[in-house]
Each structure stands twice: as C-alpha cells, then as structure tokens.
Design a protein around this motif. Structure first.
Motif, PDB file in Angstrom:
ATOM      1  N   ALA A  16       0.833  -1.198   0.000  1.00  0.00           N
ATOM      2  CA  ALA A  16       0.000   0.000   0.000  1.00  0.00           C
ATOM      3  C   ALA A  16       0.872   1.256   0.000  1.00  0.00           C
ATOM      4  O   ALA A  16       0.575   2.225  -0.699  1.00  0.00           O
ATOM      5  CB  ALA A  16      -0.935  -0.001   1.207  1.00  0.00           C
ATOM      6  N   ARG A  20       1.178   4.177  -3.058  1.00  0.00           N
ATOM      7  CA  ARG A  20       0.988   5.613  -2.801  1.00  0.00           C
ATOM      8  C   ARG A  20       2.270   6.400  -2.995  1.00  0.00           C
ATOM      9  O   ARG A  20       2.258   7.618  -2.932  1.00  0.00           O
ATOM     10  CB  ARG A  20       0.469   5.817  -1.388  1.00  0.00           C
ATOM     11  N   VAL A  58      -7.719   2.474  11.087  1.00  0.00           N
ATOM     12  CA  VAL A  58      -9.106   2.555  10.616  1.00  0.00           C
ATOM     13  C   VAL A  58      -9.987   3.153  11.713  1.00  0.00           C
ATOM     14  O   VAL A  58     -10.855   3.988  11.440  1.00  0.00           O
ATOM     15  CB  VAL A  58      -9.623   1.174  10.161  1.00  0.00           C
ATOM     16  N   ILE A  96      -5.020  -5.208   4.405  1.00  0.00           N
ATOM     17  CA  ILE A  96      -5.245  -3.978   3.652  1.00  0.00           C
ATOM     18  C   ILE A  96      -6.554  -4.016   2.865  1.00  0.00           C
ATOM     19  O   ILE A  96      -7.296  -3.041   2.848  1.00  0.00           O
ATOM     20  CB  ILE A  96      -4.056  -3.679   2.715  1.00  0.00           C
ATOM     21  N   GLU A  97      -6.859  -5.116   2.191  1.00  0.00           N
ATOM     22  CA  GLU A  97      -8.097  -5.167   1.398  1.00  0.00           C
ATOM     23  C   GLU A  97      -9.325  -4.961   2.273  1.00  0.00           C
ATOM     24  O   GLU A  97     -10.241  -4.216   1.901  1.00  0.00           O
ATOM     25  CB  GLU A  97      -8.197  -6.482   0.631  1.00  0.00           C
ATOM     26  N   GLU A 100      -9.407  -1.361   3.419  1.00  0.00           N
ATOM     27  CA  GLU A 100      -9.843  -0.469   2.343  1.00  0.00           C
ATOM     28  C   GLU A 100     -11.355  -0.499   2.172  1.00  0.00           C
ATOM     29  O   GLU A 100     -11.975   0.534   1.918  1.00  0.00           O
ATOM     30  CB  GLU A 100      -9.134  -0.818   1.039  1.00  0.00           C
ATOM     31  N   ARG A 101     -11.981  -1.661   2.329  1.00  0.00           N
ATOM     32  CA  ARG A 101     -13.451  -1.736   2.256  1.00  0.00           C
ATOM     33  C   ARG A 101     -14.088  -0.883   3.346  1.00  0.00           C
ATOM     34  O   ARG A 101     -15.056  -0.161   3.109  1.00  0.00           O
ATOM     35  CB  ARG A 101     -13.936  -3.177   2.411  1.00  0.00           C
ATOM     36  N   LEU A 103     -12.654   1.657   4.944  1.00  0.00           N
ATOM     37  CA  LEU A 103     -12.362   3.069   4.665  1.00  0.00           C
ATOM     38  C   LEU A 103     -13.248   3.615   3.552  1.00  0.00           C
ATOM     39  O   LEU A 103     -13.678   4.774   3.601  1.00  0.00           O
ATOM     40  CB  LEU A 103     -10.879   3.248   4.324  1.00  0.00           C
ATOM     41  N   GLN A 104     -13.550   2.792   2.549  1.00  0.00           N
ATOM     42  CA  GLN A 104     -14.464   3.227   1.491  1.00  0.00           C
ATOM     43  C   GLN A 104     -15.855   3.490   2.066  1.00  0.00           C
ATOM     44  O   GLN A 104     -16.504   4.477   1.708  1.00  0.00           O
ATOM     45  CB  GLN A 104     -14.532   2.179   0.381  1.00  0.00           C
TER      46      GLN A 104
END
Length: 115
Positions: A16, A20, A58, A96-97, A100-101, A103-104
């Motif tokens: 990740a 970035r 998170v 991370i995946e 990310e869900r 965070l989305q």
C-alpha cells in the motif's frame, strides 16, 4: 495472530505504501493522524503487529468521520450490512483489502453516499 498472517499484513502495508509512493513510516503516520479512538480493553484482544496497526488506523479514521472515539468504537464493533454483516474491526484486521473496504464505507458515510 500467526507469524504467517503477521508477515502477510506487513507485506500488504508495504504494498500500500509503494502504491501511494511513500515509505511505510509515512503511510502509518498518515493513517494514524487525527483523533485517536482508544479501544476498550477487549477490543484489540487477539490482534498484534501490523494487524493491530491497521485496525487502530481505521478506528482513527472512524473517529474523524463520527466526531469522536465513542462513536468510532461503536461503529468498529457493530456488524454492518454494508460489509456483508461483518464488523469493521474484524474486516480491517484481515489486512489492507479489508481495511480499504471499511475506509471506502467511511468515505461514503462522510460524504453522504453510504449512511
């Protein structure tokens, strides 16, 4: 957490950071910026290493979205139908995946698309 899971979580953090274009320390610093939502004593039970860092990052973002630590803790520990009935804490702990869900979802909540 097993050593393999811990290595996988660390590897995902490194990937990740590379995506970035920042180093790992910068990524972690960015994730941890903002209000800190300290966990209740049992909320982080069973987590260690990179997994713990991801969940705390998170949770910090959730504190920004919901305006405080108590609301962030409640969000992280409550099953959410928008996450297939999973708790955000558990999903984020997978790596991370999953993070990310969550965070989305937090982004949609913040900007009015997921509440």
């Amino acid at each position: 957490m097993t050593e393999d899971r811990e290595k996988r979580a660390l590897h995902e953090l490194m990937e990740a950071a590379a995506r970035r274009g920042v180093d790992l320390a910068t990524l972690i610093g960015e994730l941890q910026a903002g209000p800190v939502a300290e966990p209740a004593p049992d909320e982080d039970a069973g987590l260690s290493g990179a997994e713990l860092g991801i969940v705390r990052a998170v949770r910090a973002e959730a504190a920004k979205v919901f305006g405080g630590a108590d609301a962030a803790r409640a969000f992280m520990m409550r099953e959410d139908p928008r996450l297939d009935g999973r708790r955000p804490r558990d999903l984020a702990a997978e790596g991370i995946e999953g993070a990310e869900r969550v965070l989305q979802l937090l982004g949609r909540i913040r900007y009015g698309g997921g509440a």
